[in-house]
Design a protein around this motif. Structure first.
Motif, PDB file in Angstrom:
ATOM      1  N   ASN A 147      -3.296  -3.573   7.122  1.00 26.27           N
ATOM      2  CA  ASN A 147      -2.140  -2.859   7.837  1.00 26.27           C
ATOM      3  C   ASN A 147      -1.176  -2.678   6.707  1.00 26.27           C
ATOM      4  OD1 ASN A 147      -3.218  -3.445  10.184  1.00 26.27           O
ATOM      5  ND2 ASN A 147      -1.835  -5.152  10.786  1.00 26.27           N
ATOM      6  N   ALA A 148      -1.427  -2.674   5.620  1.00 26.13           N
ATOM      7  CA  ALA A 148      -0.598  -2.151   4.395  1.00 26.13           C
ATOM      8  C   ALA A 148      -0.313  -0.952   4.478  1.00 26.13           C
ATOM      9  CB  ALA A 148      -1.295  -2.560   3.326  1.00 26.13           C
ATOM     10  N   SER A 149       0.822  -0.830   3.913  1.00 28.09           N
ATOM     11  CA  SER A 149       1.319   0.889   4.223  1.00 28.09           C
ATOM     12  C   SER A 149       0.573   1.818   3.170  1.00 28.09           C
ATOM     13  CB  SER A 149       2.815   0.962   3.803  1.00 28.09           C
ATOM     14  OG  SER A 149       3.066   0.328   2.536  1.00 28.09           O
ATOM     15  N   LYS A 150       0.206   1.312   2.107  1.00 31.47           N
ATOM     16  CA  LYS A 150      -0.598   2.248   1.251  1.00 31.47           C
ATOM     17  C   LYS A 150      -2.030   2.086   1.059  1.00 31.47           C
ATOM     18  CE  LYS A 150       2.661   3.827  -1.936  1.00 31.47           C
ATOM     19  NZ  LYS A 150       3.241   3.657  -3.320  1.00 31.47           N
TER      20      LYS A 150
ATOM     21  N   GLU B 242       2.323 -10.261   7.958  1.00 28.93           N
ATOM     22  CA  GLU B 242       1.990  -9.634   9.111  1.00 28.93           C
ATOM     23  C   GLU B 242       3.165  -9.959  10.360  1.00 28.93           C
ATOM     24  OE1 GLU B 242      -1.626 -11.453   9.789  1.00 28.93           O
ATOM     25  OE2 GLU B 242      -1.463 -11.191  11.815  1.00 28.93           O
ATOM     26  N   GLU B 243       3.290  -9.077  11.141  1.00 27.94           N
ATOM     27  CA  GLU B 243       4.228  -9.218  12.207  1.00 27.94           C
ATOM     28  C   GLU B 243       3.530 -10.227  13.338  1.00 27.94           C
ATOM     29  OE1 GLU B 243       7.444  -7.871  11.994  1.00 27.94           O
ATOM     30  OE2 GLU B 243       7.022  -6.847  10.325  1.00 27.94           O
TER      31      GLU B 243
ATOM     32  N   TYR C 201      -0.996 -13.003   1.596  1.00 21.88           N
ATOM     33  CA  TYR C 201      -1.141 -12.182   2.583  1.00 21.88           C
ATOM     34  C   TYR C 201      -2.374 -12.513   3.374  1.00 21.88           C
ATOM     35  CZ  TYR C 201       2.438  -9.864   0.305  1.00 21.88           C
ATOM     36  OH  TYR C 201       3.741  -9.699  -0.512  1.00 21.88           O
TER      37      TYR C 201
ATOM     38  N   GLU D 163       1.812  -2.315  -1.667  1.00 19.04           N
ATOM     39  CA  GLU D 163       2.784  -2.701  -0.731  1.00 19.04           C
ATOM     40  C   GLU D 163       2.615  -3.356   0.606  1.00 19.04           C
ATOM     41  OE1 GLU D 163       5.182   0.754  -0.365  1.00 19.04           O
ATOM     42  OE2 GLU D 163       5.659   1.251  -2.461  1.00 19.04           O
ATOM     43  N   VAL D 164       1.844  -4.460   0.372  1.00 17.66           N
ATOM     44  CA  VAL D 164       1.470  -5.569   1.440  1.00 17.66           C
ATOM     45  C   VAL D 164       2.631  -5.998   1.873  1.00 17.66           C
ATOM     46  CG1 VAL D 164      -0.161  -6.995   2.478  1.00 17.66           C
ATOM     47  CG2 VAL D 164      -0.838  -5.531   0.410  1.00 17.66           C
ATOM     48  N   LYS D 165       2.663  -5.925   3.092  1.00  8.51           N
ATOM     49  CA  LYS D 165       3.860  -6.868   3.909  1.00  8.51           C
ATOM     50  C   LYS D 165       3.380  -7.885   4.533  1.00  8.51           C
ATOM     51  CE  LYS D 165       7.440  -4.016   2.581  1.00  8.51           C
ATOM     52  NZ  LYS D 165       6.824  -3.418   1.475  1.00  8.51           N
TER      53      LYS D 165
END
Lengths: 163, 291
Positions: B201-204, B79-80, B194, B75-77
Motif C-alpha cells: 500500500n505504499a504511496s509510491k 500499515e493502518e 514494514y 515512502e512506505v508507511k
C-alpha cells in the motif's frame, strides 16, 4: 523535484564527477545512474555512477540504463555485468539477492554473495554440479529436494559463467 | 595512632589486633591485583575483536544502507491496522559491556508500556533476562548463542526465516539495536520494519513497474534478513568498543584501589612494628626500674 535533483548532485559530488548536468534539473534527463552493489561482506560499488547494468532475475534478464522505470526484482544465480562510465566492463557472479531501481535513478543491487567471474574455477564448478545432482537423486524429503534443486541451479549458472 | 589506622580500613568495624588487619589487607590487595590483571586482558581481547568488527562493519555499511533505501524512496508507511507492533531487539549474550543491553531493555520497556499489543523477538540472552520478569508474555522468540563469533549473513537469514515461519503478524515494526558511532560512543537506534501489506500500500509503489505479490514477498523476506544482518554487525561493534571502555575503566579503578591499599598496608605494617618496639622498650624499662 528539488529533492531528487539534490540527491543526484550530492551523488555526483560523492563520485567525484562534476558534469555539466549538475546545472540541469528535471527527471527526464538523467545521463548517469548511481549504483550501489554490495554483498554482506564486501562492497563492490558504493554510489558509483555507471552507464548500464545487466542483471539476471527471476522475471528474466534485463539491462538497466539511466532513467529506467523504477522496479524491484529478485536475482537469480547468474552473472551481473556492469558497464562503467569509462567504457570498461566488469562481470560478477551473484548467488541471489534483490535489485531496486528508484525514481531518482539510484540502483541498489544487494547480493547475498558476489564474486568476480575471473576468480571462478570451472573444474570446481563442474564438481559442485555433479555433487548437487547426486544430492537430488538421494534426496528424501521435499525440503531436501528443494535444497538440492537450488544448488543444481546455482552450480549450472556457475558452470555457464565460467565458459 | 591505632584508632586512626583502624579508621582507614572502614570494613573492620571492631578494633582488631594489628597483625590480623595486616593479613586482611594483604589478601584484599592480592585479589584486587588479580582482578586488575583479568580486566586488562579482557580489554586487550575486546580491542582485538573490536578492530575486526569495525572492519567488517565498514564493508557491511553500504549493504545495510542500501537495503533501507527502497523503503525510504518508496515512502512506505506503517500499515493502518490493529495487528500490533513487532520489536526485534538485537543484542548479545555476554555482559560486562557497559550500557549496551540495558539501553535496549529500557526502550523496549517504555515501548511496551505505551503499546501493550507488542510482541518482542529477542536476539541475545541479556535482554531476555531484563525483560523476562515483567514482560514474559510479550516475548515471542529468543535467539541465543549470539555474540561469541562475528555474525554472518547465514545467521541473520536463520533468524529471519524463523520469524517468517512463526507467522507473526504486525502492523508496524522496528529493529532496535546499538548503532556504532565512535570508539567511546554508540547510539541506540531503531530501523523501521514494514509488513508486506504496508509495502503493497505504499504511496509510491505504483511508480514501480511490473510488481506482483511474489516479488514483494521475496523482496521483503530478503530485506528482513539484510536489515537484521546489518543491525547485528553494528551492535557487535558497539558492544566490543563498550566492553573495551568498561574494562579500561575497571582496570584504572582497580589500580587506584591498589595504590590506596598499598598505602594502608605500609602504614599498618609500620604501626605494628612501632607498637612492638614500644612494648619491648617499656618492658625493658620496667625491668630496669625494678632492678
Amino acid at each position: 523535484m528539488e529533492r531528487m535533483a539534490l540527491t543526484r548532485s550530492a551523488l555526483r559530488l560523492f563520485s567525484g564527477r562534476f558534469t555539466q548536468a549538475c546545472q540541469v534539473r528535471g527527471y527526464a534527463d538523467a545521463p548517469s545512474m548511481s549504483l550501489t552493489f554490495a554483498a554482506p561482506s564486501q562492497v563492490l560499488y558504493n554510489n558509483i555512477s555507471v552507464k548500464q547494468i545487466d542483471v539476471p532475475s527471476f522475471s528474466g534478464s534485463f539491462g538497466i540504463l539511466p532513467a529506467h522505470v523504477p522496479t524491484l526484482a529478485v536475482l537469480k544465480p547468474g552473472v551481473v555485468t556492469v558497464f562503467e562510465n569509462d567504457g570498461s566492463t566488469k562481470k560478477f557472479f551473484v548467488s541471489s539477492g534483490t535489485v531496486t531501481i528508484n525514481e531518482d535513478s539510484t540502483v541498489q543491487l544487494l547480493a547475498e554473495e558476489a564474486v568476480p567471474v575471473d576468480t571462478l574455477d570451472i573444474s570446481a564448478a563442474k564438481e559442485l554440479l555433479a555433487q548437487s545432482q547426486s544430492q537430488l537423486a538421494s534426496a528424501s524429503s521435499e525440503v531436501a529436494k528443494a535444497e538440492a534443486e537450488i544448488s543444481i541451479e546455482v552450480s549450472e549458472a556457475l558452470v555457464k559463467a565460467c565458459e | 595512632m591505632f584508632s586512626r589506622s583502624a579508621a582507614i580500613i572502614p570494613q573492620c568495624s571492631q578494633q582488631v589486633r594489628g597483625m590480623a588487619t595486616l593479613k586482611m589487607i594483604s589478601i584484599r590487595l592480592k585479589s584486587v591485583k588479580n582482578i586488575q590483571k583479568i580486566t586488562q586482558s579482557m580489554k586487550m581481547v575486546s580491542a582485538a575483536k573490536y578492530t575486526k568488527a569495525e572492519r567488517e562493519l565498514k564493508l557491511a555499511r553500504p549493504y545495510g544502507i542500501g537495503a533501507q533505501e527502497f523503503y525510504k524512496k518508496a515512502e512506505v508507511k506503517d500499515e493502518e491496522g490493529e495487528k500490533g507492533q513487532l520489536i526485534i531487539a538485537v543484542s548479545s549474550d555476554r555482559g560486562l559491556c557497559g550500557a549496551v543491553h540495558s539501553s535496549i531493555g529500557r526502550i523496549v520497556k517504555t515501548d511496551i508500556a505505551a503499546n501493550p499489543n507488542t510482541k518482542v523477538v529477542i536476539v541475545g540472552d541479556k535482554v531476555r533476562n531484563i525483560l523476562q520478569r515483567l514482560y514474559a508474555k510479550n516475548i515471542a522468540m529468543v535467539v541465543t548463542e549470539v555474540g561469541r563469533k562475528p555474525a554472518v549473513f547465514g545467521d541473520a537469514a536463520l533468524v529471519a526465516q524463523s520469524i517468517i515461519n512463526s507467522g507473526i503478524e504486525f502492523s508496524k515494526g522496528k529493529i532496535l539495536f546499538n548503532a556504532f558511532r565512535t570508539v567511546v560512543s554508540f547510539r541506540t537506534t531503531e530501523m523501521p520494519l514494514y509488513s508486506q501489506n504496508a509495502v503493497a500500500n505504499a504511496s509510491k509503489l505504483p511508480v514501480y513497474d511490473s510488481l506482483d505479490s511474489d516479488v514483494i514477498q521475496s523482496y521483503t523476506e530478503f530485506s528482513l534478513a539484510s536489515l537484521l544482518f546489518y543491525s547485528m554487525k553494528e551492535n557487535a561493534t558497539s558492544e566490543q568498543s563498550s566492553r573495551m571502555t568498561a574494562m579500561d575503566n575497571a582496570s584504572k579503578n582497580a589500580g587506584e584501589m591498589i595504590d590506596k591499599l598499598t598505602m594502608t598496608f605500609n602504614r599498618t605494617r609500620q604501626a605494628v612494628i612501632t607498637r612492638e618496639l614500644i612494648e619491648i622498650i617499656s618492658g625493658a624499662a620496667a625491668l630496669e626500674t625494678k632492678n
